[in-house]
Design a protein around this motif. Structure first.
Motif, PDB file in Angstrom:
ATOM      1  N   ASP A   6       0.771  -0.827   0.132  1.00  0.00           N
ATOM      2  CA  ASP A   6       0.175  -0.285  -0.251  1.00  0.00           C
ATOM      3  C   ASP A   6       0.861   1.229  -0.060  1.00  0.00           C
ATOM      4  OD1 ASP A   6      -2.219   1.332   0.031  1.00  0.00           O
ATOM      5  OD2 ASP A   6      -2.454   1.623   2.353  1.00  0.00           O
ATOM      6  N   ALA A  45       1.895   3.888  -2.987  1.00  0.00           N
ATOM      7  CA  ALA A  45       1.696   5.281  -2.942  1.00  0.00           C
ATOM      8  C   ALA A  45       2.478   6.274  -3.906  1.00  0.00           C
ATOM      9  CB  ALA A  45       0.441   5.532  -1.432  1.00  0.00           C
ATOM     10  N   ASP A 105       2.938   6.282  -7.095  1.00  0.00           N
ATOM     11  CA  ASP A 105       1.903   7.318  -7.669  1.00  0.00           C
ATOM     12  C   ASP A 105       2.071   8.320  -7.224  1.00  0.00           C
ATOM     13  OD1 ASP A 105      -0.656   7.284  -9.673  1.00  0.00           O
ATOM     14  OD2 ASP A 105      -0.936   8.045  -7.612  1.00  0.00           O
ATOM     15  N   ARG A 137      -2.744   2.148 -11.212  1.00  0.00           N
ATOM     16  CA  ARG A 137      -3.340   2.464 -10.342  1.00  0.00           C
ATOM     17  C   ARG A 137      -4.470   1.591  -9.801  1.00  0.00           C
ATOM     18  NH1 ARG A 137      -5.976   7.641  -8.040  1.00  0.00           N
ATOM     19  NH2 ARG A 137      -4.538   8.715  -7.032  1.00  0.00           N
ATOM     20  N   GLU A 138      -5.648   2.110 -10.164  1.00  0.00           N
ATOM     21  CA  GLU A 138      -6.876   0.924 -10.128  1.00  0.00           C
ATOM     22  C   GLU A 138      -6.424   0.356  -9.381  1.00  0.00           C
ATOM     23  OE1 GLU A 138     -11.452   0.264 -11.412  1.00  0.00           O
ATOM     24  OE2 GLU A 138      -9.579   0.941 -13.168  1.00  0.00           O
ATOM     25  N   SER A 151      -3.897  -1.586  -8.102  1.00  0.00           N
ATOM     26  CA  SER A 151      -3.182  -1.225  -6.643  1.00  0.00           C
ATOM     27  C   SER A 151      -4.226  -1.458  -5.257  1.00  0.00           C
ATOM     28  CB  SER A 151      -2.080  -0.384  -6.662  1.00  0.00           C
ATOM     29  OG  SER A 151      -2.729   1.085  -7.379  1.00  0.00           O
ATOM     30  N   HIS A 152      -4.949  -0.322  -6.031  1.00  0.00           N
ATOM     31  CA  HIS A 152      -6.410  -0.578  -4.583  1.00  0.00           C
ATOM     32  C   HIS A 152      -7.359  -1.481  -4.577  1.00  0.00           C
ATOM     33  CE1 HIS A 152      -5.832   4.549  -5.965  1.00  0.00           C
ATOM     34  NE2 HIS A 152      -4.474   4.173  -5.226  1.00  0.00           N
ATOM     35  N   ASN A 153      -7.582  -1.607  -5.671  1.00  0.00           N
ATOM     36  CA  ASN A 153      -8.105  -3.275  -5.909  1.00  0.00           C
ATOM     37  C   ASN A 153      -7.928  -3.799  -5.111  1.00  0.00           C
ATOM     38  OD1 ASN A 153     -10.496  -1.632  -7.298  1.00  0.00           O
ATOM     39  ND2 ASN A 153      -9.823  -2.835  -9.283  1.00  0.00           N
ATOM     40  N   ARG A 162      -7.422  -3.256  -1.490  1.00  0.00           N
ATOM     41  CA  ARG A 162      -9.183  -3.179  -1.039  1.00  0.00           C
ATOM     42  C   ARG A 162      -9.309  -5.145  -0.073  1.00  0.00           C
ATOM     43  NH1 ARG A 162     -11.239  -0.992  -4.820  1.00  0.00           N
ATOM     44  NH2 ARG A 162     -10.792   1.515  -4.219  1.00  0.00           N
TER      45      ARG A 162
END
Length: 427
Positions: free
Chosen positions: A147, A151, A154, A244-245, A247-249, A252
C-alpha cells in the motif's frame, strides 16, 4: 466733492486732484477710504437671515431601546442610538441591569490571550482518534508495505510529462551467474508492474489486466512480454490509470480477506508464494522499479520505511535456502557439505546474515537443506551488509562480487549465499 447718499454709502470719487474728507470722523490725510457696508437685501428687509433649526433627535420607544442593549454592549450602535440608550439607562433600572450583564458577557468573550489554535492540535487529535478507533477495515500488516510503495510511486508519477513517460529505463536482473538487462521506458515499467501484479489480482478473483492476451507461461517475464507485444504502440501515460486502479483494488480486497487469507497460494509460474509473501514481493519490486524510474528522470527517491524494509529483507532471507538449493541443482553452487541433506527441522551448517542500518537484523541461513534449521552452533560464516545494499543485491542491481560485505568464515559458503541472493531477482 462727495458725501453720503440716501443709503448711507460713500462715493470715493476724487475732485480737483485731491480728496475731500468732509465730515467723516477719524479719517485723516493719507488714510484709505472706509469700506462701505453691504447693501441691505430687498427680500429680508435688511434683517439677517435666521439660523437653521436644530435637527430633531430621533425618539426611541422602550422596546426599541431594550432591543438595542446587545448592540450597545458590543459597541455596535450608531452615535444617536448609543446616546439614546445611555440616557435611557439612567432612568430604567431593569435595562441598566440587563446592560451590565451584557457588558460582562462581552468581557468574557474578549480574552487577553491569543485565540490561535496550536499548530500541532490537528495532528494530536487525529493520532488520538486513530489509536482509539482504528479503520473499520484495516489493511493487514503484511499488505501495508505494498500500500505504501504503490502510493509513493504514484506520487512520483503524478507530475510527469510526456518526456518523462518516454524516458528510457533499463531493467536489470541476474540469470544464472550473468547480469541481464532489458530496455524499456517509464511507461513500460508501469506496464510491467501492472502485468505482474495481475498474478495476485487473478488469484483473488479480480480482472486480469492482460484480458484475452495469451502468454506462453504465467511467469512475470512472460506476462510482461505478452502485454508489451499486444500493445500496438509503446505504452504511454495512459497505463498509469489501470495500474493505479488495480493496486487500489488489491489493497481493498486483501483488507476484506482479513488475517486468515494471507496463506492463499499465488502462482508465479515456476513457484508459488503465499499471499502475504506475494504482497511483500510486489511491494519490493514496486520500490525497486520506482528507483529505476527516479534514476531515469533524475528525481530523488528514498528507501522504504524501516518497518517495511525489514519485512522485505526478511522475505529475501527466508527465500535464500530455496534459491541456494536451486542453484545447487543447476550446478551453479557447491554441493552440500554432507553426503545426505539435513533432515527437515534439524540444525545444519549455517551462515549468519547480519543486516546493518535501516530495517536491519540477523538471520541464520541454513546451507545444506531448505528445510534445515539455522543454528548458531553450526555457524560457518558471517556476512554483514547494509539493508538497502542487500535489497539491491536481491534485486539484481548490485553484482555479488561487488557487494560491500563484511565477510568472515567459509568463503565458498559466502559466495554461494551472495549469488543466491542475486538469483532472487527477475524481470
Amino acid at each position: 466733492m462727495s458725501g453720503p447718499d440716501a443709503s448711507g454709502a460713500y462715493d470715493d470719487h476724487e475732485d480737483d486732484g485731491g480728496p475731500d474728507h468732509g465730515d467723516e470722523p477719524g479719517r485723516g490725510p493719507g488714510r484709505p477710504p472706509r469700506i462701505p457696508m453691504p447693501r441691505a437685501s430687498v427680500e429680508d428687509n435688511g434683517l439677517p437671515l435666521p439660523a437653521p433649526p436644530p435637527p430633531e433627535r430621533p425618539v426611541f420607544e422602550h422596546p426599541v431601546l431594550k432591543s438595542l442593549l446587545g448592540a450597545w454592549a458590543l459597541a455596535a450602535c450608531s452615535a444617536e442610538e448609543a446616546t439614546a440608550v445611555e440616557e435611557h439607562l439612567g432612568s430604567c433600572g431593569a435595562c441598566a441591569d440587563e446592560a451590565r450583564r451584557l457588558r460582562e458577557a462581552v468581557g468574557l468573550l474578549q480574552r487577553p490571550e491569543s485565540l490561535d489554535l496550536d499548530p500541532g492540535l490537528r495532528t494530536r487529535v487525529l493520532e488520538t482518534c486513530l489509536e482509539r478507533r482504528p479503520p473499520r477495515i484495516p489493511v493487514p500488516e503484511w499488505a501495508a508495505a505494498y500500500d505504501a510503495e504503490t502510493a509513493r510511486l504514484d506520487a512520483l508519477l503524478q507530475d510527469f510529462g510526456d518526456a518523462e513517460w518516454h524516458a528510457p529505463v533499463r531493467l536489470r536482473w541476474f540469470h544464472g551467474d550473468e547480469a541481464t538487462t532489458r530496455r524499456t521506458t517509464v511507461a513500460g515499467v508501469i506496464a510491467h508492474l501492472l502485468s505482474v501484479d495481475g498474478l495476485v489480482a487473478v488469484a483473488l478473483g479480480l480482472d486480469d489486466p492482460l484480458g484475452d492476451v495469451p502468454s506462453a507461461r504465467p511467469t512475470p517475464a512472460e506476462r510482461t512480454e505478452a502485454f508489451w507485444r499486444a500493445s500496438h504502440f509503446p505504452p504511454t501515460r495512459a497505463v498509469r490509470a489501470p495500474w493505479r486502479e488495480q493496486s487500489h483494488n488489491l489493497v481493498r480486497t486483501v483488507s476484506f480477506t482479513g488475517g486468515g487469507g494471507g496463506r492463499m497460494p499465488i502462482p508465479y509460474g515456476d513457484f508459488d508464494l503465499p499471499l502475504h509473501d506475494a504482497m511483500l514481493d510486489r511491494a519490493f519490486e514496486c520500490w525497486v522499479h520506482a528507483e529505476d524510474i527516479a534514476d531515469a528522470v533524475d528525481y530523488p527517491f528514498d528507501p522504504p520505511s524501516p518497518r517495511h524494509l525489514h519485512r522485505m529483507i526478511d522475505l529475501a532471507a527466508r527465500m535464500l535456502p530455496t534459491a541456494l538449493a536451486h542453484r545447487r541443482q543447476a550446478g551453479l553452487a557447491a554441493p552440500a557439505h554432507h553426503r545426505h541433506l539435513v533432515a527437515a527441522g534439524e540444525p545444519g551448517r549455517s551462515l549468519r546474515l547480519e543486516i546493518e542500518g535501516s530495517g536491519g537484523g540477523e538471520w541464520l541461513i541454513p546451507l545444506d537443506s531448505p528445510a534445515a534449521k539455522g543454528s548458531a552452533e553450526h555457524e560457518v560464516a558471517h556476512v554483514a551488509l547494509d539493508g538497502v545494499e542487500f535489497c539491491r543485491l536481491a534485486a539484481g542491481h548490485v553484482p555479488p562480487q561487488e557487494a560491500a560485505a563484511g565477510q568472515v568464515g567459509d568463503r565458498e559458503a559466502i559466495r554461494d549465499v551472495l549469488f543466491a541472493a542475486a538469483s532472487l531477482s527477475r524481470m
